[in-house]
Design a protein around this motif. Structure first.
Motif, PDB file in Angstrom:
ATOM      1  N   VAL A 139       0.829  -1.211   0.000  1.00 34.75           N
ATOM      2  CA  VAL A 139       0.000   0.000   0.000  1.00 34.75           C
ATOM      3  C   VAL A 139       0.863   1.261   0.000  1.00 34.75           C
ATOM      4  N   PRO A 140       1.871   1.385   0.895  1.00 31.26           N
ATOM      5  CA  PRO A 140       2.743   2.558   0.806  1.00 31.26           C
ATOM      6  C   PRO A 140       3.500   2.646  -0.521  1.00 31.26           C
ATOM      7  N   MET A 141       3.957   1.503  -1.039  1.00 35.83           N
ATOM      8  CA  MET A 141       4.693   1.522  -2.301  1.00 35.83           C
ATOM      9  C   MET A 141       3.813   1.962  -3.455  1.00 35.83           C
ATOM     10  N   ALA A 142       2.551   1.504  -3.454  1.00 30.85           N
ATOM     11  CA  ALA A 142       1.628   1.880  -4.530  1.00 30.85           C
ATOM     12  C   ALA A 142       1.351   3.383  -4.511  1.00 30.85           C
ATOM     13  N   LEU A 143       1.108   3.928  -3.327  1.00 32.31           N
ATOM     14  CA  LEU A 143       0.860   5.370  -3.230  1.00 32.31           C
ATOM     15  C   LEU A 143       2.101   6.157  -3.637  1.00 32.31           C
ATOM     16  N   ALA A 144       3.274   5.723  -3.173  1.00 33.48           N
ATOM     17  CA  ALA A 144       4.509   6.427  -3.515  1.00 33.48           C
ATOM     18  C   ALA A 144       4.794   6.359  -5.012  1.00 33.48           C
ATOM     19  N   ALA A 145       4.523   5.205  -5.626  1.00 35.54           N
ATOM     20  CA  ALA A 145       4.753   5.069  -7.069  1.00 35.54           C
ATOM     21  C   ALA A 145       3.814   5.981  -7.856  1.00 35.54           C
ATOM     22  N   GLY A 146       2.533   6.033  -7.449  1.00 36.15           N
ATOM     23  CA  GLY A 146       1.591   6.920  -8.132  1.00 36.15           C
ATOM     24  C   GLY A 146       1.935   8.381  -7.930  1.00 36.15           C
ATOM     25  N   PHE A 147       2.260   8.734  -6.696  1.00 36.98           N
ATOM     26  CA  PHE A 147       2.641  10.110  -6.370  1.00 36.98           C
ATOM     27  C   PHE A 147       3.915  10.497  -7.110  1.00 36.98           C
ATOM     28  N   GLY A 148       4.887   9.594  -7.116  1.00 36.80           N
ATOM     29  CA  GLY A 148       6.141   9.860  -7.806  1.00 36.80           C
ATOM     30  C   GLY A 148       5.965   9.948  -9.310  1.00 36.80           C
ATOM     31  N   PHE A 251      20.595  13.271 -20.311  1.00 33.45           N
ATOM     32  CA  PHE A 251      21.190  13.424 -21.640  1.00 33.45           C
ATOM     33  C   PHE A 251      22.014  12.209 -22.038  1.00 33.45           C
ATOM     34  N   SER A 252      22.404  11.399 -21.043  1.00 32.04           N
ATOM     35  CA  SER A 252      23.146  10.170 -21.340  1.00 32.04           C
ATOM     36  C   SER A 252      22.239   9.040 -21.801  1.00 32.04           C
ATOM     37  N   GLY A 253      20.931   9.266 -21.800  1.00 31.42           N
ATOM     38  CA  GLY A 253      19.992   8.280 -22.310  1.00 31.42           C
ATOM     39  C   GLY A 253      19.217   7.512 -21.266  1.00 31.42           C
ATOM     40  N   TYR A 254      19.411   7.806 -19.991  1.00 29.81           N
ATOM     41  CA  TYR A 254      18.679   7.127 -18.920  1.00 29.81           C
ATOM     42  C   TYR A 254      17.337   7.812 -18.678  1.00 29.81           C
ATOM     43  N   ASP A 255      16.322   6.995 -18.374  1.00 27.12           N
ATOM     44  CA  ASP A 255      15.020   7.544 -17.988  1.00 27.12           C
ATOM     45  C   ASP A 255      15.058   7.844 -16.492  1.00 27.12           C
ATOM     46  N   VAL A 256      15.394   9.077 -16.159  1.00 24.87           N
ATOM     47  CA  VAL A 256      15.600   9.467 -14.768  1.00 24.87           C
ATOM     48  C   VAL A 256      14.333   9.265 -13.942  1.00 24.87           C
ATOM     49  N   ALA A 257      13.183   9.570 -14.503  1.00 25.79           N
ATOM     50  CA  ALA A 257      11.913   9.489 -13.769  1.00 25.79           C
ATOM     51  C   ALA A 257      11.665   8.077 -13.255  1.00 25.79           C
ATOM     52  N   ASN A 258      11.946   7.072 -14.085  1.00 26.84           N
ATOM     53  CA  ASN A 258      11.703   5.686 -13.661  1.00 26.84           C
ATOM     54  C   ASN A 258      12.599   5.293 -12.489  1.00 26.84           C
ATOM     55  N   PHE A 259      13.861   5.712 -12.537  1.00 28.14           N
ATOM     56  CA  PHE A 259      14.767   5.425 -11.424  1.00 28.14           C
ATOM     57  C   PHE A 259      14.269   6.082 -10.139  1.00 28.14           C
ATOM     58  N   LYS A 260      13.828   7.326 -10.231  1.00 27.72           N
ATOM     59  CA  LYS A 260      13.367   8.049  -9.050  1.00 27.72           C
ATOM     60  C   LYS A 260      12.070   7.452  -8.505  1.00 27.72           C
TER      61      LYS A 260
END
Length: 393
Positions: A139-148, A251-260
Protein backbone atom coordinates in the motif's frame (compact mmCIF):
# COMPACT_ATOMS: atom_id res chain seq x y z
CA UNK A 1 46.70 -2.15 -4.89
CA UNK A 2 43.14 -0.87 -5.30
CA UNK A 3 41.80 -4.41 -5.15
CA UNK A 4 43.59 -5.00 -1.86
CA UNK A 5 42.20 -1.77 -0.42
CA UNK A 6 38.68 -2.73 -1.47
CA UNK A 7 39.15 -6.16 0.06
CA UNK A 8 40.43 -4.77 3.34
CA UNK A 9 37.67 -2.14 3.42
CA UNK A 10 35.05 -4.80 2.75
CA UNK A 11 36.45 -7.03 5.51
CA UNK A 12 36.47 -4.12 7.94
CA UNK A 13 32.89 -3.28 7.05
CA UNK A 14 31.70 -6.83 7.61
CA UNK A 15 33.61 -7.05 10.90
CA UNK A 16 31.95 -3.86 12.16
CA UNK A 17 28.55 -5.09 10.94
CA UNK A 18 29.08 -8.41 12.70
CA UNK A 19 30.06 -6.67 15.95
CA UNK A 20 26.97 -4.44 15.86
CA UNK A 21 24.73 -7.41 15.09
CA UNK A 22 26.36 -9.40 17.91
CA UNK A 23 25.67 -6.56 20.36
CA UNK A 24 22.00 -6.24 19.39
CA UNK A 25 21.27 -9.97 19.03
CA UNK A 26 23.40 -11.47 21.81
CA UNK A 27 24.81 -8.92 24.27
CA UNK A 28 21.69 -6.82 24.91
CA UNK A 29 19.36 -9.85 25.28
CA UNK A 30 21.85 -11.41 27.73
CA UNK A 31 22.00 -8.16 29.71
CA UNK A 32 18.22 -8.34 29.90
CA UNK A 33 18.10 -11.94 31.10
CA UNK A 34 21.19 -12.60 33.25
CA UNK A 35 21.85 -9.65 35.64
CA UNK A 36 19.65 -9.15 38.70
CA UNK A 37 16.91 -6.57 39.00
CA UNK A 38 19.14 -4.07 40.84
CA UNK A 39 22.25 -4.56 38.70
CA UNK A 40 23.74 -1.57 36.88
CA UNK A 41 24.36 -3.79 33.85
CA UNK A 42 20.78 -4.96 33.47
CA UNK A 43 18.80 -3.76 30.43
CA UNK A 44 15.19 -3.59 31.64
CA UNK A 45 12.12 -4.65 29.66
CA UNK A 46 11.23 -0.97 29.31
CA UNK A 47 14.59 -0.24 27.66
CA UNK A 48 14.26 -3.30 25.42
CA UNK A 49 10.89 -2.00 24.25
CA UNK A 50 12.34 1.48 23.65
CA UNK A 51 15.28 0.09 21.70
CA UNK A 52 12.93 -2.02 19.56
CA UNK A 53 10.98 1.12 18.69
CA UNK A 54 14.19 3.01 17.84
CA UNK A 55 15.34 0.18 15.57
CA UNK A 56 11.97 0.31 13.80
CA UNK A 57 12.59 4.03 13.21
CA UNK A 58 16.04 3.17 11.84
CA UNK A 59 14.40 1.06 9.10
CA UNK A 60 12.48 4.13 7.93
CA UNK A 61 15.64 6.25 8.11
CA UNK A 62 17.53 3.79 5.91
CA UNK A 63 14.80 3.93 3.27
CA UNK A 64 14.67 7.73 3.39
CA UNK A 65 18.45 7.78 3.03
CA UNK A 66 18.16 5.83 -0.24
CA UNK A 67 15.83 8.50 -1.59
CA UNK A 68 17.53 11.60 -0.15
CA UNK A 69 21.14 10.67 0.58
CA UNK A 70 21.78 8.63 -2.57
CA UNK A 71 19.27 10.03 -5.10
CA UNK A 72 18.71 13.60 -3.93
CA UNK A 73 14.95 13.25 -3.34
CA UNK A 74 14.13 15.21 -0.19
CA UNK A 75 10.78 13.93 1.05
CA UNK A 76 9.12 15.83 3.90
CA UNK A 77 6.16 13.46 3.86
CA UNK A 78 7.69 10.12 4.78
CA UNK A 79 5.29 9.93 7.71
CA UNK A 80 2.54 9.17 5.17
CA UNK A 81 4.04 5.81 4.26
CA UNK A 82 5.01 5.08 7.85
CA UNK A 83 1.39 5.73 8.82
CA UNK A 84 -0.08 3.58 6.05
CA UNK A 85 2.04 0.61 7.10
CA UNK A 86 1.13 1.23 10.74
CA UNK A 87 -2.58 1.54 10.05
CA UNK A 88 -2.59 -1.66 7.96
CA UNK A 89 -1.05 -3.59 10.85
CA UNK A 90 -3.27 -1.86 13.43
CA UNK A 91 -6.44 -2.71 11.50
CA UNK A 92 -5.49 -6.39 11.50
CA UNK A 93 -4.63 -6.35 15.22
CA UNK A 94 -7.80 -4.47 16.16
CA UNK A 95 -10.05 -6.90 14.28
CA UNK A 96 -8.45 -9.77 16.21
CA UNK A 97 -9.83 -8.26 19.46
CA UNK A 98 -13.26 -9.49 18.31
CA UNK A 99 -16.07 -9.60 20.84
CA UNK A 100 -13.68 -9.23 23.80
CA UNK A 101 -13.78 -5.43 23.44
CA UNK A 102 -15.49 -3.08 25.89
CA UNK A 103 -18.83 -3.24 24.07
CA UNK A 104 -18.83 -6.97 23.32
CA UNK A 105 -19.13 -6.33 19.57
CA UNK A 106 -17.06 -7.78 16.75
CA UNK A 107 -16.65 -4.20 15.53
CA UNK A 108 -13.84 -2.03 16.96
CA UNK A 109 -15.00 -0.03 19.97
CA UNK A 110 -14.70 3.37 18.26
CA UNK A 111 -17.05 2.19 15.49
CA UNK A 112 -19.63 1.11 18.05
CA UNK A 113 -19.79 4.48 19.79
CA UNK A 114 -19.83 6.16 16.36
CA UNK A 115 -22.97 4.09 15.61
CA UNK A 116 -21.43 2.08 12.78
CA UNK A 117 -23.43 -1.13 12.43
CA UNK A 118 -21.40 -2.97 9.77
CA UNK A 119 -17.69 -3.33 9.17
CA UNK A 120 -16.63 -1.04 6.27
CA UNK A 121 -15.62 -2.82 3.07
CA UNK A 122 -12.00 -1.65 3.18
CA UNK A 123 -11.62 -3.12 6.70
CA UNK A 124 -12.83 -6.62 5.81
CA UNK A 125 -9.65 -7.90 4.04
CA UNK A 126 -7.63 -7.08 7.16
CA UNK A 127 -9.25 -9.97 9.01
CA UNK A 128 -6.50 -12.09 7.46
CA UNK A 129 -2.77 -11.90 8.19
CA UNK A 130 -1.92 -13.00 4.64
CA UNK A 131 -3.61 -9.83 3.40
CA UNK A 132 -2.43 -7.44 6.13
CA UNK A 133 1.29 -8.30 5.96
CA UNK A 134 1.72 -7.70 2.20
CA UNK A 135 -0.41 -4.54 2.46
CA UNK A 136 2.05 -3.15 5.02
CA UNK A 137 4.57 -2.92 2.16
CA UNK A 138 2.45 -2.76 -0.99
CA UNK A 139 0.00 0.00 0.00
CA UNK A 140 2.74 2.56 0.81
CA UNK A 141 4.69 1.52 -2.30
CA UNK A 142 1.63 1.88 -4.53
CA UNK A 143 0.86 5.37 -3.23
CA UNK A 144 4.51 6.43 -3.52
CA UNK A 145 4.75 5.07 -7.07
CA UNK A 146 1.59 6.92 -8.13
CA UNK A 147 2.64 10.11 -6.37
CA UNK A 148 6.14 9.86 -7.81
CA UNK A 149 4.85 9.16 -11.33
CA UNK A 150 2.82 12.38 -11.35
CA UNK A 151 5.65 14.53 -9.98
CA UNK A 152 8.80 12.99 -11.44
CA UNK A 153 7.30 12.74 -14.91
CA UNK A 154 6.54 16.45 -14.61
CA UNK A 155 10.18 16.99 -13.54
CA UNK A 156 9.20 18.38 -10.15
CA UNK A 157 12.26 18.21 -7.92
CA UNK A 158 14.20 19.92 -5.17
CA UNK A 159 12.38 22.21 -2.80
CA UNK A 160 9.18 22.03 -4.87
CA UNK A 161 8.96 18.26 -4.42
CA UNK A 162 9.69 18.65 -0.69
CA UNK A 163 6.79 21.12 -0.31
CA UNK A 164 4.34 18.92 -2.22
CA UNK A 165 5.35 15.84 -0.20
CA UNK A 166 4.82 17.82 2.99
CA UNK A 167 1.36 18.82 1.76
CA UNK A 168 0.54 15.13 1.25
CA UNK A 169 1.38 14.44 4.90
CA UNK A 170 -0.94 17.25 5.96
CA UNK A 171 -3.74 15.92 3.74
CA UNK A 172 -3.46 12.40 5.17
CA UNK A 173 -3.48 13.66 8.78
CA UNK A 174 -6.58 15.81 8.12
CA UNK A 175 -8.30 12.90 6.34
CA UNK A 176 -7.67 10.55 9.25
CA UNK A 177 -8.97 13.07 11.78
CA UNK A 178 -12.02 13.95 9.69
CA UNK A 179 -13.16 10.35 9.19
CA UNK A 180 -13.41 9.38 12.83
CA UNK A 181 -16.09 6.66 12.41
CA UNK A 182 -13.76 4.71 10.10
CA UNK A 183 -10.25 5.65 11.27
CA UNK A 184 -10.60 6.42 14.97
CA UNK A 185 -10.05 10.14 14.40
CA UNK A 186 -7.57 11.97 16.61
CA UNK A 187 -7.32 9.00 19.00
CA UNK A 188 -6.21 6.72 16.19
CA UNK A 189 -6.24 2.92 16.55
CA UNK A 190 -5.28 1.43 19.91
CA UNK A 191 -6.35 -1.05 22.59
CA UNK A 192 -4.71 -4.06 20.91
CA UNK A 193 -4.78 -7.42 22.68
CA UNK A 194 -2.62 -9.78 20.61
CA UNK A 195 -0.30 -9.90 17.62
CA UNK A 196 -0.29 -13.19 15.69
CA UNK A 197 -1.57 -14.92 18.83
CA UNK A 198 1.05 -13.46 21.19
CA UNK A 199 -0.39 -11.37 24.06
CA UNK A 200 0.13 -7.62 24.28
CA UNK A 201 -1.23 -7.48 27.83
CA UNK A 202 -0.74 -9.33 31.10
CA UNK A 203 2.26 -11.13 32.57
CA UNK A 204 3.44 -12.47 29.18
CA UNK A 205 3.79 -8.97 27.68
CA UNK A 206 7.60 -8.78 28.33
CA UNK A 207 8.08 -11.98 26.29
CA UNK A 208 6.15 -10.50 23.37
CA UNK A 209 8.08 -7.24 23.60
CA UNK A 210 11.35 -9.18 23.60
CA UNK A 211 10.21 -11.09 20.51
CA UNK A 212 9.29 -7.83 18.76
CA UNK A 213 12.72 -6.42 19.63
CA UNK A 214 14.45 -9.46 18.09
CA UNK A 215 12.23 -9.19 15.02
CA UNK A 216 13.19 -5.52 14.68
CA UNK A 217 16.90 -6.38 14.81
CA UNK A 218 16.62 -9.15 12.20
CA UNK A 219 14.45 -7.10 9.83
CA UNK A 220 16.77 -4.09 10.22
CA UNK A 221 19.75 -6.26 9.27
CA UNK A 222 17.83 -7.51 6.22
CA UNK A 223 17.03 -3.92 5.22
CA UNK A 224 20.71 -3.02 5.66
CA UNK A 225 21.73 -5.83 3.27
CA UNK A 226 19.17 -4.65 0.70
CA UNK A 227 20.41 -1.05 0.96
CA UNK A 228 24.01 -2.22 0.67
CA UNK A 229 23.22 -4.28 -2.41
CA UNK A 230 21.41 -1.35 -4.07
CA UNK A 231 24.12 1.21 -3.32
CA UNK A 232 26.99 -1.08 -4.44
CA UNK A 233 25.29 -2.10 -7.70
CA UNK A 234 25.11 -0.33 -11.05
CA UNK A 235 21.72 0.99 -9.92
CA UNK A 236 23.42 2.69 -6.98
CA UNK A 237 25.92 4.38 -9.30
CA UNK A 238 23.08 5.69 -11.46
CA UNK A 239 21.25 6.97 -8.37
CA UNK A 240 24.33 8.87 -7.20
CA UNK A 241 24.74 10.30 -10.68
CA UNK A 242 21.14 11.51 -10.59
CA UNK A 243 21.80 13.15 -7.24
CA UNK A 244 24.91 14.92 -8.52
CA UNK A 245 23.70 15.99 -11.97
CA UNK A 246 20.25 14.86 -13.04
CA UNK A 247 20.32 16.60 -16.44
CA UNK A 248 23.59 14.95 -17.47
CA UNK A 249 22.15 11.50 -16.63
CA UNK A 250 19.06 12.30 -18.68
CA UNK A 251 21.19 13.42 -21.64
CA UNK A 252 23.15 10.17 -21.34
CA UNK A 253 19.99 8.28 -22.31
CA UNK A 254 18.68 7.13 -18.92
CA UNK A 255 15.02 7.54 -17.99
CA UNK A 256 15.60 9.47 -14.77
CA UNK A 257 11.91 9.49 -13.77
CA UNK A 258 11.70 5.69 -13.66
CA UNK A 259 14.77 5.42 -11.42
CA UNK A 260 13.37 8.05 -9.05
CA UNK A 261 9.92 6.42 -8.97
CA UNK A 262 11.47 3.05 -8.17
CA UNK A 263 13.73 4.21 -5.33
CA UNK A 264 11.00 6.43 -3.87
CA UNK A 265 8.62 3.45 -3.81
CA UNK A 266 11.30 1.26 -2.17
CA UNK A 267 11.82 3.91 0.52
CA UNK A 268 8.04 4.02 1.08
CA UNK A 269 7.90 0.23 1.46
CA UNK A 270 10.62 0.38 4.12
CA UNK A 271 8.67 3.14 5.90
CA UNK A 272 5.61 0.87 5.86
CA UNK A 273 7.61 -1.94 7.50
CA UNK A 274 8.81 0.55 10.11
CA UNK A 275 5.22 1.58 10.87
CA UNK A 276 4.10 -2.04 11.18
CA UNK A 277 6.86 -2.75 13.74
CA UNK A 278 6.13 0.49 15.60
CA UNK A 279 2.44 -0.22 16.26
CA UNK A 280 2.65 -3.38 18.42
CA UNK A 281 5.62 -2.01 20.37
CA UNK A 282 3.97 1.32 21.20
CA UNK A 283 0.33 0.22 21.21
CA UNK A 284 -1.12 3.03 19.10
CA UNK A 285 -1.05 4.65 15.67
CA UNK A 286 -2.67 8.06 15.29
CA UNK A 287 -2.65 11.09 12.96
CA UNK A 288 -0.04 12.67 15.25
CA UNK A 289 2.40 9.97 14.06
CA UNK A 290 1.94 10.62 10.34
CA UNK A 291 1.67 14.41 9.98
CA UNK A 292 4.11 17.16 9.04
CA UNK A 293 6.05 17.37 12.32
CA UNK A 294 7.02 13.66 12.54
CA UNK A 295 7.89 13.69 8.82
CA UNK A 296 10.36 16.55 9.38
CA UNK A 297 11.79 14.74 12.38
CA UNK A 298 12.41 11.68 10.19
CA UNK A 299 14.55 13.82 7.89
CA UNK A 300 16.52 14.98 10.94
CA UNK A 301 17.34 11.36 11.82
CA UNK A 302 19.14 11.01 8.50
CA UNK A 303 20.77 14.46 8.68
CA UNK A 304 22.09 13.92 12.21
CA UNK A 305 23.44 10.45 11.40
CA UNK A 306 24.91 11.38 8.02
CA UNK A 307 23.08 11.10 4.70
CA UNK A 308 24.64 9.21 1.84
CA UNK A 309 26.09 6.54 4.16
CA UNK A 310 24.73 3.14 5.16
CA UNK A 311 25.39 3.38 8.90
CA UNK A 312 24.44 7.05 9.27
CA UNK A 313 20.63 6.65 9.34
CA UNK A 314 20.84 3.87 11.95
CA UNK A 315 23.12 6.00 14.11
CA UNK A 316 20.98 9.11 13.65
CA UNK A 317 17.71 7.37 14.55
CA UNK A 318 19.28 5.95 17.71
CA UNK A 319 20.96 9.23 18.74
CA UNK A 320 17.93 11.48 18.22
CA UNK A 321 15.34 9.20 19.79
CA UNK A 322 17.56 8.17 22.71
CA UNK A 323 18.36 11.85 23.31
CA UNK A 324 14.62 12.61 23.31
CA UNK A 325 14.07 9.93 25.93
CA UNK A 326 16.95 11.00 28.18
CA UNK A 327 16.26 14.74 27.94
CA UNK A 328 12.53 14.31 28.56
CA UNK A 329 13.24 12.14 31.63
CA UNK A 330 15.86 14.48 33.14
CA UNK A 331 14.44 17.84 32.08
CA UNK A 332 10.69 17.41 31.45
CA UNK A 333 10.04 21.15 31.15
CA UNK A 334 12.86 22.20 28.84
CA UNK A 335 13.94 19.02 27.04
CA UNK A 336 13.00 20.42 23.61
CA UNK A 337 15.67 23.12 23.98
CA UNK A 338 18.34 20.48 24.55
CA UNK A 339 17.14 18.52 21.53
CA UNK A 340 17.22 21.66 19.39
CA UNK A 341 20.75 22.40 20.59
CA UNK A 342 21.78 18.86 19.58
CA UNK A 343 20.40 19.38 16.06
CA UNK A 344 22.16 22.73 15.69
CA UNK A 345 25.49 21.41 16.91
CA UNK A 346 25.47 18.46 14.54
CA UNK A 347 24.28 20.41 11.49
CA UNK A 348 26.58 23.43 12.02
CA UNK A 349 29.71 21.75 13.39
CA UNK A 350 29.42 18.39 11.61
CA UNK A 351 27.58 18.90 8.29
CA UNK A 352 28.33 15.30 7.28
CA UNK A 353 26.50 14.05 10.36
CA UNK A 354 27.66 11.97 13.29
CA UNK A 355 29.14 9.34 10.98
CA UNK A 356 31.33 12.04 9.42
CA UNK A 357 32.93 12.92 12.77
CA UNK A 358 35.19 9.87 12.48
CA UNK A 359 36.35 10.96 9.04
CA UNK A 360 36.98 14.52 10.20
CA UNK A 361 39.08 13.31 13.14
CA UNK A 362 41.01 10.96 10.87
CA UNK A 363 41.71 13.76 8.40
CA UNK A 364 42.75 16.06 11.23
CA UNK A 365 45.38 13.64 12.47
CA UNK A 366 46.47 12.46 9.02
CA UNK A 367 47.31 15.99 7.92
CA UNK A 368 49.66 16.70 10.82
CA UNK A 369 52.32 14.09 10.01
CA UNK A 370 52.38 15.14 6.35
CA UNK A 371 52.88 18.75 7.37
CA UNK A 372 55.73 17.90 9.73
CA UNK A 373 57.34 15.62 7.13
CA UNK A 374 57.32 18.45 4.63
CA UNK A 375 58.98 20.72 7.20
CA UNK A 376 61.66 18.09 7.87
CA UNK A 377 62.41 17.62 4.17
CA UNK A 378 62.61 21.37 3.65
CA UNK A 379 65.05 21.74 6.59
CA UNK A 380 67.21 18.89 5.27
CA UNK A 381 67.31 20.40 1.80
CA UNK A 382 68.32 23.77 3.25
CA UNK A 383 71.14 22.25 5.32
CA UNK A 384 72.43 20.38 2.25
CA UNK A 385 72.47 23.56 0.16
CA UNK A 386 74.19 25.44 2.99
CA UNK A 387 76.87 22.74 3.26
CA UNK A 388 77.46 22.87 -0.49
CA UNK A 389 77.81 26.67 -0.45
CA UNK A 390 80.31 26.43 2.44
CA UNK A 391 82.42 23.83 0.57
CA UNK A 392 82.33 25.87 -2.62
CA UNK A 393 83.35 29.00 -0.66
Amino acid sequence: CNMNNKKVGGINEWIITGIVLFIFLIVIPLLNKLPGEDSWFRVSEFRINLLGKFLAFAILAMGLNLAWGYTGILSLGQGVYFGLGGYCMAMYMLLKVGASGHYGSVLPDFMVWNQITELPWFWKPFNYAWVAIPCVILVPMALAAGFGYLLFRSRVRGVYFAIVSQALALVLAITLVGNQPYTGGTNGLNDFRTIFGFPLRGPDLPKTEFGLYMASVIILFGIYLICRWITRSKLGRVLRAIRDDENRVRFSGYDVANFKIFIFAVAAGMAGISGALFVPQVGIIAPANVGVVPSIEMVLWVAVGGKGTLAGPLLGALIVNYAKTIFSELYPGIWLYFLGALFLCVVVLFPKGAIGIVGQIKNLYSKKPKHTERKKTNIMERTKTEKRSIKEG
